[in-house]
Design a protein around this motif. Sequence first.
Motif, short mmCIF file in Angstrom:
data_model
loop_
_atom_site.label_atom_id
_atom_site.label_comp_id
_atom_site.label_asym_id
_atom_site.label_seq_id
_atom_site.Cartn_x
_atom_site.Cartn_y
_atom_site.Cartn_z
N VAL A 139 31.01 35.64 46.61
CA VAL A 139 30.72 37.03 46.27
C VAL A 139 29.73 37.01 45.11
N PRO A 140 28.44 37.24 45.36
CA PRO A 140 27.43 37.21 44.30
C PRO A 140 27.68 38.29 43.25
N ALA A 141 27.17 38.04 42.06
CA ALA A 141 27.40 38.95 40.94
C ALA A 141 26.93 40.36 41.25
N GLY A 142 25.87 40.50 42.03
CA GLY A 142 25.34 41.82 42.32
C GLY A 142 26.04 42.54 43.45
N GLU A 143 27.08 41.93 44.04
CA GLU A 143 27.75 42.54 45.19
C GLU A 143 29.19 42.94 44.90
N LEU A 144 29.54 43.08 43.61
CA LEU A 144 30.88 43.55 43.27
C LEU A 144 31.03 45.00 43.72
N SER A 145 32.24 45.38 44.10
CA SER A 145 32.48 46.70 44.67
C SER A 145 33.19 47.61 43.68
N GLY A 146 32.71 48.83 43.59
CA GLY A 146 33.37 49.84 42.77
C GLY A 146 34.43 50.62 43.54
N GLU A 147 34.64 50.27 44.82
CA GLU A 147 35.63 50.95 45.64
C GLU A 147 37.02 50.39 45.36
N THR A 148 37.53 50.73 44.21
CA THR A 148 38.86 50.27 43.80
C THR A 148 39.47 51.30 42.88
N ALA A 149 40.77 51.20 42.64
CA ALA A 149 41.45 52.18 41.79
C ALA A 149 40.88 52.16 40.39
N GLN A 150 40.82 53.33 39.77
CA GLN A 150 40.22 53.47 38.44
C GLN A 150 41.17 54.16 37.48
N SER A 151 40.99 53.89 36.20
CA SER A 151 41.66 54.62 35.12
C SER A 151 40.58 55.24 34.25
N SER A 152 40.87 56.41 33.67
CA SER A 152 39.87 57.06 32.82
C SER A 152 39.51 56.17 31.64
N GLY A 153 38.24 56.17 31.26
CA GLY A 153 37.77 55.37 30.13
C GLY A 153 37.39 53.96 30.50
N MET A 154 37.51 53.61 31.81
CA MET A 154 37.23 52.25 32.24
C MET A 154 36.44 52.28 33.55
N ARG A 155 35.75 51.19 33.82
CA ARG A 155 35.06 51.03 35.11
C ARG A 155 35.47 49.68 35.69
N ARG A 156 36.06 49.70 36.87
CA ARG A 156 36.53 48.48 37.51
C ARG A 156 35.61 48.10 38.67
N LEU A 157 35.35 46.82 38.81
CA LEU A 157 34.54 46.29 39.90
C LEU A 157 35.31 45.17 40.57
N ALA A 158 35.53 45.29 41.87
CA ALA A 158 36.28 44.27 42.62
C ALA A 158 35.36 43.14 43.03
#
Length: 362
Positions: A238-257
């Motif tokens: 999984v290359p660094a540029g292909e992380l997915s933002g389609e994952t659960a989130q909490s306010s104040g944060m940004r998660r990348l799968a």
Amino acid sequence: MDPVTAARALVEEMFPGALYAFVGGSVLTEHRTSTSDLDVVVVLDGLAVPYRESLRWHDWPVELLVHSETSLEAYLDKDFDRRRPTLARICAEGAVLTDRTGGRASDLQSALGERLSAGPGGLTPGQAERARYELSDVLDDLAGASDPGEEAFIRWEVVQATARTALGLGRRWQGSGKWLLRELRAHDPALADELLAAHDDPARLTAVATRVLERAGGRLWEGYRAEGDPFHQTLRHVPAGELSGETAQSSGMRRLAAISGTTAGSARLWMGQTHVAPATRSSDHHHGASETAIYVVSGTPSFVFLDDGEETRVDAGPGDYVFVPPYVPHREENPDPAREAVVVIARSTQEAIVVNLPGLKG
């Protein structure tokens, strides 16, 4: 004193600040005996560690199950996953003893009742084959038994395996001990009576079990094969540029799968990045049954949780690791007013479970 009145008095005496509580089990049914317990579930605000305690209160035998709302959810999920919803039945089918939350106890009863009524769903093909194999195998043991003691134990194994197979085929919940019989009686009372009547007669018992096996597809021993090859799979990049933002989130944060069932086909592990903006913090939350490991890449994030009811802070920096056990309410903060904090997260479930909470007490 009737059991509901007794249980209510017990909760008022021992847990005057309880959020809500239930009493259930055999003591409220026609199955009540002279030794039936008061099965009491008590939910407390901010309880650090759930516990079970057996005691006697005013001559009543009592089984206390004491939880926070978070731990109660975890234990209910665990019971549903193993198809034995004992705790759910106490709550859903029992009586509400107290509710200081404005109705959350009744809401929980309704939700659990719907889940119980829906049943556990059908067996997967693998589960169905396993049930056929196990019942076939123990029937072979019964046919070859020569020791009277061994035969007695095997007969009981046949009874239980037949009941479990019938319940699985019927998309019904399972049980253990007396609850296995009660579940079977509710589903197929004629089969329950046949098994009890045939228990001491190996030939008759074999005939009853075989009929259930035929409904499942017949005996299965020779040729049964449960495949599992973890050794000959391909690696996934999984290359660094292909992380997915389609994952659960909490306010104040940004998660990348990065590693998940979707991105890499993982079955249990989830791994990715979390970015915490400067001078911000996440909402209070937990990650369900997941164990969570955190590696700090950059910045100076802080991790806040309760220890013996007191708010505790772990301040971390680049190269540090933090472990978050399952169901522990916490939040991440980045006190730095200028720099983003970046961490790598690994969890023991492939999905990013995030349960946002109104506070650290759950």
